[in-house]
Motif scaffolding. Structure first.
Motif, short mmCIF file in Angstrom:
data_model
loop_
_atom_site.label_atom_id
_atom_site.label_comp_id
_atom_site.label_asym_id
_atom_site.label_seq_id
_atom_site.Cartn_x
_atom_site.Cartn_y
_atom_site.Cartn_z
N TYR A 109 0.87 -1.18 0.00
CA TYR A 109 0.00 0.00 0.00
C TYR A 109 0.90 1.23 0.00
N VAL A 110 0.35 2.37 -0.43
CA VAL A 110 1.10 3.62 -0.36
C VAL A 110 0.27 4.66 0.37
N ILE A 111 0.99 5.59 0.98
CA ILE A 111 0.36 6.72 1.66
C ILE A 111 0.93 7.99 1.04
N VAL A 112 0.05 8.92 0.68
CA VAL A 112 0.45 10.07 -0.14
C VAL A 112 0.05 11.37 0.55
N LEU A 140 -0.86 0.49 -6.52
CA LEU A 140 -1.19 0.05 -5.16
C LEU A 140 -2.29 0.94 -4.59
N PRO A 141 -3.13 0.41 -3.70
CA PRO A 141 -4.14 1.24 -3.04
C PRO A 141 -3.50 2.39 -2.29
N VAL A 142 -4.21 3.53 -2.26
CA VAL A 142 -3.65 4.78 -1.75
C VAL A 142 -4.39 5.22 -0.49
N MET A 143 -3.62 5.56 0.54
CA MET A 143 -4.15 6.25 1.72
C MET A 143 -3.76 7.72 1.64
N ILE A 144 -4.71 8.61 1.87
CA ILE A 144 -4.44 10.04 1.84
C ILE A 144 -3.86 10.45 3.20
N TYR A 145 -2.82 11.24 3.15
CA TYR A 145 -2.11 11.65 4.37
C TYR A 145 -2.35 13.14 4.58
N ASN A 146 -3.20 13.46 5.54
CA ASN A 146 -3.53 14.86 5.83
C ASN A 146 -2.70 15.34 7.01
N PHE A 147 -1.62 16.04 6.73
CA PHE A 147 -0.71 16.53 7.77
C PHE A 147 -0.33 17.96 7.43
N PRO A 148 -1.10 18.95 7.90
CA PRO A 148 -0.81 20.35 7.56
C PRO A 148 0.61 20.77 7.92
N GLY A 149 1.14 20.26 9.04
CA GLY A 149 2.46 20.67 9.50
C GLY A 149 3.58 20.28 8.57
N ALA A 150 3.36 19.27 7.72
CA ALA A 150 4.39 18.81 6.79
C ALA A 150 4.01 19.11 5.34
N PHE A 160 -13.79 17.22 1.39
CA PHE A 160 -12.74 16.85 0.44
C PHE A 160 -12.42 15.36 0.57
N LEU A 161 -12.23 14.91 1.79
CA LEU A 161 -11.86 13.51 2.03
C LEU A 161 -12.99 12.56 1.68
N ILE A 162 -14.21 12.95 1.97
CA ILE A 162 -15.36 12.10 1.62
C ILE A 162 -15.46 11.95 0.11
N ASP A 163 -15.23 13.04 -0.62
CA ASP A 163 -15.25 12.95 -2.09
C ASP A 163 -14.21 11.94 -2.59
N LEU A 164 -12.99 12.03 -2.08
CA LEU A 164 -11.93 11.13 -2.54
C LEU A 164 -12.15 9.70 -2.07
N SER A 165 -12.85 9.53 -0.95
CA SER A 165 -13.11 8.18 -0.45
C SER A 165 -13.96 7.36 -1.42
N GLU A 166 -14.62 8.03 -2.35
CA GLU A 166 -15.45 7.33 -3.32
C GLU A 166 -14.64 6.69 -4.44
N HIS A 167 -13.37 7.07 -4.57
CA HIS A 167 -12.53 6.45 -5.60
C HIS A 167 -12.20 5.02 -5.18
N GLN A 168 -12.31 4.10 -6.09
CA GLN A 168 -12.13 2.68 -5.75
C GLN A 168 -10.70 2.34 -5.34
N ASN A 169 -9.72 3.20 -5.65
CA ASN A 169 -8.34 2.91 -5.28
C ASN A 169 -7.92 3.68 -4.02
N CYS A 170 -8.85 4.38 -3.39
CA CYS A 170 -8.56 5.09 -2.15
C CYS A 170 -9.08 4.22 -1.00
N PHE A 171 -8.17 3.78 -0.12
CA PHE A 171 -8.60 2.85 0.92
C PHE A 171 -8.54 3.43 2.32
N GLY A 172 -8.15 4.72 2.46
CA GLY A 172 -8.12 5.27 3.80
C GLY A 172 -7.54 6.66 3.85
#
Length: 325
Positions: A109-112, A140-150, A160-172
């Motif tokens: 899996y990847v986290i982006v 690979l399935p993608v997890m979105i990484y929400n970290f304002p500090g970085a 925004f996150l709910i919209d992207l959660s609807e993509h079949q390759n977004c798993f978290g």
């Protein structure tokens, strides 16, 4: 896009990448030892994140870190444990390339993280396009990484996150923004019967801190991804297990035990957050095993004398408890 090693609810650790003091070269022996230690403690493995100093590594080093970790897991009998690796960088094109290389090296899996360098020049629609491009092309399935500090202050809201959660390759989504409300809204959406009918795989909402693990689980979070797991993995796993059991059974004694464990973890987590990556590595070397954390790469500073003193008091109770398990 369907890894053979399933991602599951639980607690995960973004590993530090240990560097040797003399040369700042990656210490692969220390990396292997930490990977196996965390797997033995039932802590999930996340590589090349913020704690992993991914932005300080070459592409060759990134791939080598994944390969070494995968080999260490397999050799120690942990063949079913997946690896999630950070691949977010400044453009969609390069993020996709790094995701392909992560797959080839053994990641599942990847986290982006969002691209923060040009935060002054991009808007919400541009950032959504970035993630759609990555989600469409990542092997690979993608997890979105929400970290304002970085990410230069980029902070996604629940819409925004709910919209992207609807993509079949977004798993978290990993929420290192400490927003319980945001996570609750995202969890409510992705745990609904209507969402599950549209998506064959589960969606994971993972706070980026362990000091809010218990309240996040009440709000349907899937666990957490915590840098403090580098220091006290068994304690955080016990907190998770106790909290999940208490919430499932409604047992008042278990809930009180979870609260007391959360008190302990929150104290330690705050000390680690204040100490930064240099402090985390120092704590690993001082309280876990000499050489396990190593040094940070320049320009990140090592732990100052003040940070070392703060960690001695801030981690005292948690280290004693961890060593008792």
């Amino acid at each position: 896009m369907s890894p053979t090693r399933p991602f599951t609810n639980g607690v995960y650790c973004p590993l530090v990448t240990p560097f040797k003091a003399e040369t700042e070269a990656v210490d692969f022996d220390a990396l292997e030892a930490q990977v196996v230690r965390l797997a033995n403690a039932r802590m999930g493995i996340v590589l090349l994140g913020t704690n992993g100093e991914a932005s300080h590594l070459s592409d060759t080093e990134r791939a080598a870190v994944i390969r070494v970790a995968r080999n260490a897991l397999d050799a120690s009998g942990h063949t079913a444990i997946p690896i999630m690796a950070g691949t977010g960088t400044g453009s969609a094109k390069e993020t996709i390339r790094l995701s392909e290389e992560a797959r080839d090296a053994g990641a599942d899996y990847v986290i982006v993280i969002p691209p923060g360098y040009f935060a002054f020049a991009v808007d919400t629609s541009s950032l959504k396009k970035f993630f759609i491009q990555v989600l469409d092309a990542s092997p690979l399935p993608v997890m979105i990484y929400n970290f304002p500090g970085a990410a230069s202050g980029i902070d996604f809201d629940s819409d925004f996150l709910i919209d992207l959660s609807e993509h079949q390759n977004c798993f978290g989504a990993k929420l290192t923004c400490a927003s319980i409300g945001k996570g609750h809204r995202l969890s409510a959406h992705t745990s609904s019967a209507a969402y599950k009918a549209r998506h064959p795989r589960p969606f994971f909402v993972m706070p980026g801190y362990s000091d809010i693990l218990l309240p996040a689980l009440v709000s349907r979070a899937s666990g957490c991804i915590t840098g403090t797991g580098n220091i006290i993995p068994k304690t955080i796993v016990k907190l998770y297990d106790t909290a999940v059991s208490a919430l499932a059974t409604g047992n008042a004694e278990q809930l009180q035990a979870a609260r007391e464990l959360q008190d302990l973890v929150a104290e330690a987590d705050w000390a680690i957050v204040k100490s930064g990556i240099g402090g985390t590595k120092y704590a690993m070397d001082m309280y876990v095993q000499p050489g396990l954390g190593g040094v940070p790469r320049s320009p990140l500073p090592p732990a100052s004398a003040g940070i070392q003193t703060m960690l001695a008091s801030g981690l005292e109770r948690a280290i004693a408890y961890e060593n008792s398990l």
